[in-house]
Write a protein that holds these residues in place. Structure first.
Motif, mmCIF file in Angstrom:
data_model
loop_
_atom_site.group_PDB
_atom_site.id
_atom_site.type_symbol
_atom_site.label_atom_id
_atom_site.label_comp_id
_atom_site.label_asym_id
_atom_site.label_seq_id
_atom_site.Cartn_x
_atom_site.Cartn_y
_atom_site.Cartn_z
ATOM 1 N N ALA A 1 -24.440 18.696 13.033
ATOM 2 C CA ALA A 1 -23.422 18.028 12.547
ATOM 3 C C ALA A 1 -23.000 19.012 11.224
ATOM 4 N N ALA A 2 -23.967 19.669 10.808
ATOM 5 C CA ALA A 2 -23.808 20.273 9.501
ATOM 6 C C ALA A 2 -22.809 21.728 9.943
ATOM 7 N N ALA A 3 -23.049 22.002 11.251
ATOM 8 C CA ALA A 3 -22.101 23.202 11.910
ATOM 9 C C ALA A 3 -20.720 22.776 12.361
ATOM 10 N N GLY A 4 -20.583 21.509 12.014
ATOM 11 C CA GLY A 4 -19.046 21.087 12.264
ATOM 12 C C GLY A 4 -18.878 20.446 13.627
ATOM 13 N N TRP A 5 -19.805 20.136 14.591
ATOM 14 C CA TRP A 5 -19.847 19.470 15.610
ATOM 15 C C TRP A 5 -20.129 17.982 15.483
ATOM 16 N N ARG A 6 -19.518 17.285 16.595
ATOM 17 C CA ARG A 6 -19.561 15.803 16.577
ATOM 18 C C ARG A 6 -20.975 15.417 17.144
ATOM 19 N N ALA A 7 -21.945 15.109 16.478
ATOM 20 C CA ALA A 7 -23.332 15.274 17.132
ATOM 21 C C ALA A 7 -23.979 13.902 17.212
ATOM 22 N N HIS A 8 -24.357 13.330 18.331
ATOM 23 C CA HIS A 8 -24.947 12.092 18.549
ATOM 24 C C HIS A 8 -26.349 12.079 18.986
ATOM 25 N N LEU A 9 -27.264 11.516 18.377
ATOM 26 C CA LEU A 9 -28.720 11.201 18.885
ATOM 27 C C LEU A 9 -28.880 10.466 20.159
ATOM 28 N N PHE A 10 -29.405 11.188 21.036
ATOM 29 C CA PHE A 10 -29.483 10.557 22.263
ATOM 30 C C PHE A 10 -30.750 9.562 22.504
ATOM 31 N N THR A 11 -30.536 8.319 22.890
ATOM 32 C CA THR A 11 -31.337 7.344 22.860
ATOM 33 C C THR A 11 -31.293 6.794 24.289
ATOM 34 N N THR A 12 -30.356 6.200 24.628
ATOM 35 C CA THR A 12 -30.189 5.595 26.062
ATOM 36 C C THR A 12 -28.924 6.097 26.787
ATOM 37 N N PRO A 13 -29.007 6.025 28.035
ATOM 38 C CA PRO A 13 -27.377 6.234 28.828
ATOM 39 C C PRO A 13 -26.578 5.467 28.354
ATOM 40 N N GLU A 14 -26.854 4.162 28.173
ATOM 41 C CA GLU A 14 -25.828 3.232 27.470
ATOM 42 C C GLU A 14 -25.309 3.598 26.427
ATOM 43 N N ARG A 15 -26.072 4.033 25.275
ATOM 44 C CA ARG A 15 -25.420 4.399 24.008
ATOM 45 C C ARG A 15 -24.650 5.930 24.318
ATOM 46 N N MET A 16 -25.093 6.617 25.180
ATOM 47 C CA MET A 16 -24.339 7.769 25.324
ATOM 48 C C MET A 16 -22.864 7.539 25.858
ATOM 49 N N ARG A 17 -22.966 6.784 26.671
ATOM 50 C CA ARG A 17 -21.691 6.239 27.395
ATOM 51 C C ARG A 17 -20.773 5.378 26.236
ATOM 52 N N ALA A 18 -21.300 4.945 25.318
ATOM 53 C CA ALA A 18 -20.608 4.188 24.200
ATOM 54 C C ALA A 18 -19.936 5.347 23.217
ATOM 55 N N ASP A 19 -20.967 6.168 23.072
ATOM 56 C CA ASP A 19 -20.572 7.378 22.045
ATOM 57 C C ASP A 19 -19.442 8.357 22.800
ATOM 58 N N PHE A 20 -19.657 8.539 24.051
ATOM 59 C CA PHE A 20 -18.411 9.029 24.604
ATOM 60 C C PHE A 20 -17.135 8.485 24.893
ATOM 61 N N ALA A 21 -17.065 6.887 24.941
ATOM 62 C CA ALA A 21 -15.934 6.090 24.858
ATOM 63 C C ALA A 21 -15.353 6.110 23.496
ATOM 64 N N ALA A 22 -16.108 6.104 22.316
ATOM 65 C CA ALA A 22 -15.578 6.281 21.082
ATOM 66 C C ALA A 22 -14.960 7.428 20.792
ATOM 67 N N SER A 23 -15.131 8.248 21.555
ATOM 68 C CA SER A 23 -14.552 9.719 21.123
ATOM 69 C C SER A 23 -13.465 9.829 22.109
ATOM 70 N N GLY A 24 -13.128 8.972 23.151
ATOM 71 C CA GLY A 24 -11.910 8.858 23.884
ATOM 72 C C GLY A 24 -12.141 9.419 25.346
ATOM 73 N N ILE A 25 -13.335 9.483 25.704
ATOM 74 C CA ILE A 25 -13.833 10.340 27.012
ATOM 75 C C ILE A 25 -14.517 9.180 27.933
ATOM 76 N N ALA A 26 -13.770 9.024 28.909
ATOM 77 C CA ALA A 26 -14.311 7.950 29.999
ATOM 78 C C ALA A 26 -15.495 8.814 30.667
ATOM 79 N N VAL A 27 -16.349 8.055 30.789
ATOM 80 C CA VAL A 27 -17.621 8.300 31.900
ATOM 81 C C VAL A 27 -18.083 7.291 32.685
#
Length: 203
Positions: free
Chosen positions: A177-203
């Motif tokens: 995040a400090a490097a300017g990336w949109r960084a997400h802590l991985f916890t579960t596949p479901e959370r990952m899917r939600a984070d992708f969806a919030a960024s406009g990426i369908a998975v």
């Protein structure tokens, strides 16, 4: 918010199971002694130096000099490495593969020793699907060093503001995040899917 054009995955505990205690449950049946050995001898800090590129022979020699009575168990860390990475995690490799097949730009950024990474590639071919990977042990840098994020972005032509990144380590996420990336802590596949969806990426 800029459009996401680059997707970066960590490997250990995001795509691939990693449990250094697993073989030692058999090698050291006593739980208290096993905990002492992993917390005092083959520590995460010691293993991180192999991820930085230190050869296993050198790493083992350093520990054996301090704990000669533990030589066999120290050497077991490398010889039983495959048991520490028994399988891919559920769903996330399929998510990554689907993104590649959909035409997204996918790379990986991982803390991994060079030799064990080659073993992982041989055992888990899905790790060959992304466009490329930066392996810490091959470049002499490890996350969360800011330099490895800059190196990965330069090697693969990533625009940090258009890059989404998943890692299981809060420290690594903070550095990304400090490097300017949109960084997400991985916890579960479901959370990952939600984070992708919030960024406009369908998975």
């Amino acid at each position: 918010m800029s459009e996401i054009r680059h997707i970066v995955f960590d490997i250990g505990r995001v795509l691939l199971a990693w449990d250094p205690e697993r073989p030692y449950r058999t090698l050291i049946p006593d739980a208290a002694r096993r905990r002492w050995f992993l917390d005092t001898v083959t520590t995460s800090a010691w293993n991180a130096e192999q991820d930085r590129g230190r050869p296993w022979a050198e790493a083992e020699a350093l520990l054996i000099a301090d704990y000669p009575e533990e030589e066999a168990l120290i050497r077991a860390f490398r010889t039983h490495w495959a048991a520490m990475t028994p399988h891919l995690l559920a769903q996330t490799p399929q998510i990554m593969e689907g993104l590649v097949e959909a035409g997204h730009d996918v790379t990986m950024l991982t803390n991994f020793a060079p030799d064990t990474f080659q073993e992982a590639l041989a055992r888990f071919p899905v790790l060959r699907r992304p466009r490329g990977v930066t392996v810490s042990g091959e470049v002499g840098l490890i996350k969360p060093d800011p330099a490895i994020y800059a190196l990965h972005a330069a090697r693969f032509g990533l625009d940090p503001a258009a890059t989404i990144f998943f890692d299981d380590s809060p420290d690594n996420i903070a550095a990304a995040a400090a490097a300017g990336w949109r960084a997400h802590l991985f916890t579960t596949p479901e959370r990952m899917r939600a984070d992708f969806a919030a960024s406009g990426i369908a998975v």
